[in-house]
Design a protein around this motif. Structure first.
Motif, PDB file in Angstrom:
ATOM      1  N   THR A  15       0.834  -1.197   0.000  1.00 32.46           N
ATOM      2  CA  THR A  15       0.000   0.000   0.000  1.00 32.46           C
ATOM      3  C   THR A  15       0.869   1.247   0.000  1.00 32.46           C
ATOM      4  N   SER A  30      -5.207   5.053   8.770  1.00 30.91           N
ATOM      5  CA  SER A  30      -5.826   4.145   7.809  1.00 30.91           C
ATOM      6  C   SER A  30      -4.841   3.067   7.372  1.00 30.91           C
ATOM      7  N   THR A  31      -3.596   3.464   7.107  1.00 33.88           N
ATOM      8  CA  THR A  31      -2.573   2.491   6.711  1.00 33.88           C
ATOM      9  C   THR A  31      -2.357   1.452   7.796  1.00 33.88           C
ATOM     10  N   GLU A  33      -4.470   0.560  10.118  1.00 29.72           N
ATOM     11  CA  GLU A  33      -5.660  -0.288  10.208  1.00 29.72           C
ATOM     12  C   GLU A  33      -5.681  -1.344   9.105  1.00 29.72           C
ATOM     13  N   ILE A  34      -5.225  -0.957   7.916  1.00 31.43           N
ATOM     14  CA  ILE A  34      -5.171  -1.906   6.806  1.00 31.43           C
ATOM     15  C   ILE A  34      -4.175  -3.028   7.117  1.00 31.43           C
ATOM     16  N   GLU A 317     -10.345   4.404  -1.851  1.00 32.42           N
ATOM     17  CA  GLU A 317     -10.755   4.738  -0.488  1.00 32.42           C
ATOM     18  C   GLU A 317     -10.501   3.565   0.466  1.00 32.42           C
ATOM     19  N   HIS A 318     -10.526   3.872   1.748  1.00 33.53           N
ATOM     20  CA  HIS A 318     -10.251   2.859   2.766  1.00 33.53           C
ATOM     21  C   HIS A 318     -11.175   1.648   2.613  1.00 33.53           C
ATOM     22  N   GLU A 319     -12.465   1.897   2.396  1.00 32.40           N
ATOM     23  CA  GLU A 319     -13.403   0.779   2.277  1.00 32.40           C
ATOM     24  C   GLU A 319     -13.131  -0.061   1.033  1.00 32.40           C
ATOM     25  N   TYR A 321     -10.074  -0.706  -0.105  1.00 35.70           N
ATOM     26  CA  TYR A 321      -8.968  -1.572   0.280  1.00 35.70           C
ATOM     27  C   TYR A 321      -9.452  -2.726   1.155  1.00 35.70           C
TER      28      TYR A 321
END
Length: 342
Positions: A15, A30-31, A33-34, A317-319, A321
């Motif tokens: 990512t 966000s990173t 959390e991914i 977007e986060h969702e 990913y």
């Protein structure tokens, strides 16, 4: 469908970690959390890209230090740190520190070459030596030596109340075997193999100067074979492939349309070599996991590897990913013969 020569053993993702300059904390969170999601889904590795003077991760080692404290199993990698921005001795200290903090899970990937836009940034980086800096393989060799425990100085011992080591501290003995070179040329593959590194391939190769037909998979395959021919471990030498892969099994119609538009916009650059260095790009793989698995099984270079670090698209977007990673782990990975880590 032809079977891959090597069963897929390790599934990873990459990512870029974009953020809004008005709220950089949210992007970094966000990173993280991914990466946590990747561990829960059973991924073997998570990798972060490196971006300087952009709205992406400028300090991947710091981000992975944070990730190391929020995960327990997943391997953490950089793909890649451009060494033109780094002092190899200082970087070796940071890498060893994070490797210790992570319990030996760090996989540092590096590359060579002058920093992007060096004519504008060179004086800020190296105000007194900008015209004399060396940005080739020697910089990687110095880093490898420091990570692997070669002396950095002729002095060690006690001076007053201070004790000094002649090698980088902390020293993490296993880290030297987990150093990766991000290469897209035959010369880089050759050098990385001779120096006992692992090889990170991506969706970009150098086409070279030949006049024959351009086949991305065949070119990448030649790099992998050259690397293993020069590596002390031979056919057991580690290679990871990093194509852009977007499974759509659980995607909404709006997501599928956006993913397909993204890939279509980038497709023209795959038709011919780009720029003075003749870079050849692979098409992004978008579709159901069954469709993607079929295309990968037909990919000559994929059939030579048993590790992947599929790249997530830059601008989603986060969702998105979350959906892509979930499909990778639950549908695509098993279709490629992979089983999640426990």
């Amino acid at each position: 469908m032809p079977s891959p020569a090597r069963p897929l053993r390790k599934l990873g993702f990459l990512t870029i970690g974009l953020f809004d300059p008005a709220d950089p904390g949210r992007g970094h969170e966000s990173t993280l959390e991914i990466i946590e999601l990747g561990e829960r889904l059973g991924f073997d590795s998570a990798w972060v890209r490196h971006r300087h003077l952009q709205y992406g991760i400028s300090s991947p080692v710091a981000v992975l230090a944070a990730a190391s404290q929020r995960t327990r199993r997943i391997e953490l990698g950089t793909a890649v740190i451009p060494l033109g921005w780094e002092n190899p001795l200082r970087l070796a200290e940071d890498l060893a520190t994070v490797d210790i903090l992570s319990g030996g899970r760090l996989n540092p990937g590096v590359s060579v070459g002058p920093p992007t836009h060096y004519e504008q940034v060179g004086k800020a980086l190296y105000p007194d030596t900008a015209d004399a800096e060396e940005f080739g393989y020697e910089r990687v060799r110095r880093l490898l030596d420091f990570v692997r425990g070669a002396p950095a100085t002729g002095f060690s011992g006690t001076e007053g109340f201070e004790t000094y080591s002649d090698v980088v501290q902390p020293h993490s003995p296993g880290l030297g075997r987990r150093m990766w070179y991000g290469g897209g040329s035959l010369g880089s593959a050759h050098w990385a193999g001779e120096h006992g590194m692992n090889l990170l391939t991506s969706s970009v190769v150098k086409a070279g100067d030949g006049d024959g037909p351009l086949d991305f998979a065949a070119i990448q395959l030649s790099h992998i074979r050259r690397f293993r021919a020069r590596h002390p471990d031979g056919e057991a030498a580690r290679v990871s492939q990093g194509l852009v892969v977007i499974p759509t099994d659980s995607a909404s119609p709006a997501q599928r349309a956006r993913y397909e538009a993204y890939a279509a916009e980038r497709l023209p650059r795959t038709a011919s070599p780009q720029g003075p260095t003749r870079l050849l790009f692979a098409p992004d793989l978008v579709g159901t996991s069954a469709e993607i698995a079929e295309r990968l099984h037909a990919h000559a270079a994929f059939r030579e590897v048993d590790e992947v670090a599929f790249a997530l698209p830059f601008t989603f977007e986060h969702e998105d990913y979350v959906q892509i990673l979930t499909d990778m782990a639950t549908v695509l990975g098993p279709a490629l013969g992979w089983r999640p880590a426990s």
